[in-house]
Scaffold this motif. Sequence first.
Motif, PDB file in Angstrom:
ATOM      1  N   CYS A  15       0.871  -1.168   0.000  1.00  0.00           N
ATOM      2  CA  CYS A  15       0.000   0.000   0.000  1.00  0.00           C
ATOM      3  C   CYS A  15       0.908   1.217   0.000  1.00  0.00           C
ATOM      4  O   CYS A  15       1.877   1.280   0.760  1.00  0.00           O
ATOM      5  N   GLU A  39      -7.746  -8.956  -0.609  1.00  0.00           N
ATOM      6  CA  GLU A  39      -8.540  -7.955   0.110  1.00  0.00           C
ATOM      7  C   GLU A  39      -8.055  -7.793   1.553  1.00  0.00           C
ATOM      8  O   GLU A  39      -7.910  -6.678   2.057  1.00  0.00           O
ATOM      9  N   GLN A  42      -4.730  -6.002   1.472  1.00  0.00           N
ATOM     10  CA  GLN A  42      -4.887  -4.567   1.258  1.00  0.00           C
ATOM     11  C   GLN A  42      -5.314  -3.863   2.546  1.00  0.00           C
ATOM     12  O   GLN A  42      -4.800  -2.794   2.881  1.00  0.00           O
ATOM     13  N   ALA A  43      -6.237  -4.482   3.256  1.00  0.00           N
ATOM     14  CA  ALA A  43      -6.703  -3.883   4.515  1.00  0.00           C
ATOM     15  C   ALA A  43      -5.565  -3.787   5.525  1.00  0.00           C
ATOM     16  O   ALA A  43      -5.394  -2.749   6.194  1.00  0.00           O
ATOM     17  N   LYS A  46      -2.980  -1.154   4.299  1.00  0.00           N
ATOM     18  CA  LYS A  46      -3.539   0.183   4.511  1.00  0.00           C
ATOM     19  C   LYS A  46      -3.453   0.572   5.981  1.00  0.00           C
ATOM     20  O   LYS A  46      -3.081   1.700   6.319  1.00  0.00           O
TER      21      LYS A  46
END
Length: 107
Positions: A15, A39, A42-43, A46
């Motif tokens: 990220c 997913e 990415q979380a 982030k």
Amino acid sequence: MRYRYYSDSKKRVYCVSTYAGRTVRACAVCSPHDTFNEEAGQALAKARVDTKIAEKRVKRAQAKYAYACELLKDAMSYVDKMQSYLNDSLEDLNDAQADEAALVTSY
């Protein structure tokens, strides 16, 4: 904030964002024992970028606060000097007026 995400063949998700004109990066790596989930990666990436940015903000805020305290200290010192100057001036004025009044009444 804007985020960009990248992933590679090694089950990593990156990220990227910016703070104060600088690039901030973070990575989430899938454990060899887990199934790769982009997913979730990415979380996590982030969240790590957000943590880094928050740490940078705290560091900057602490520096700005310390600078403001120095300015305040200098300003308070100046106020104290000016208070002494005013008090001395008022005392001199009172002395001069008393001397003048004494001279006027003696003649």
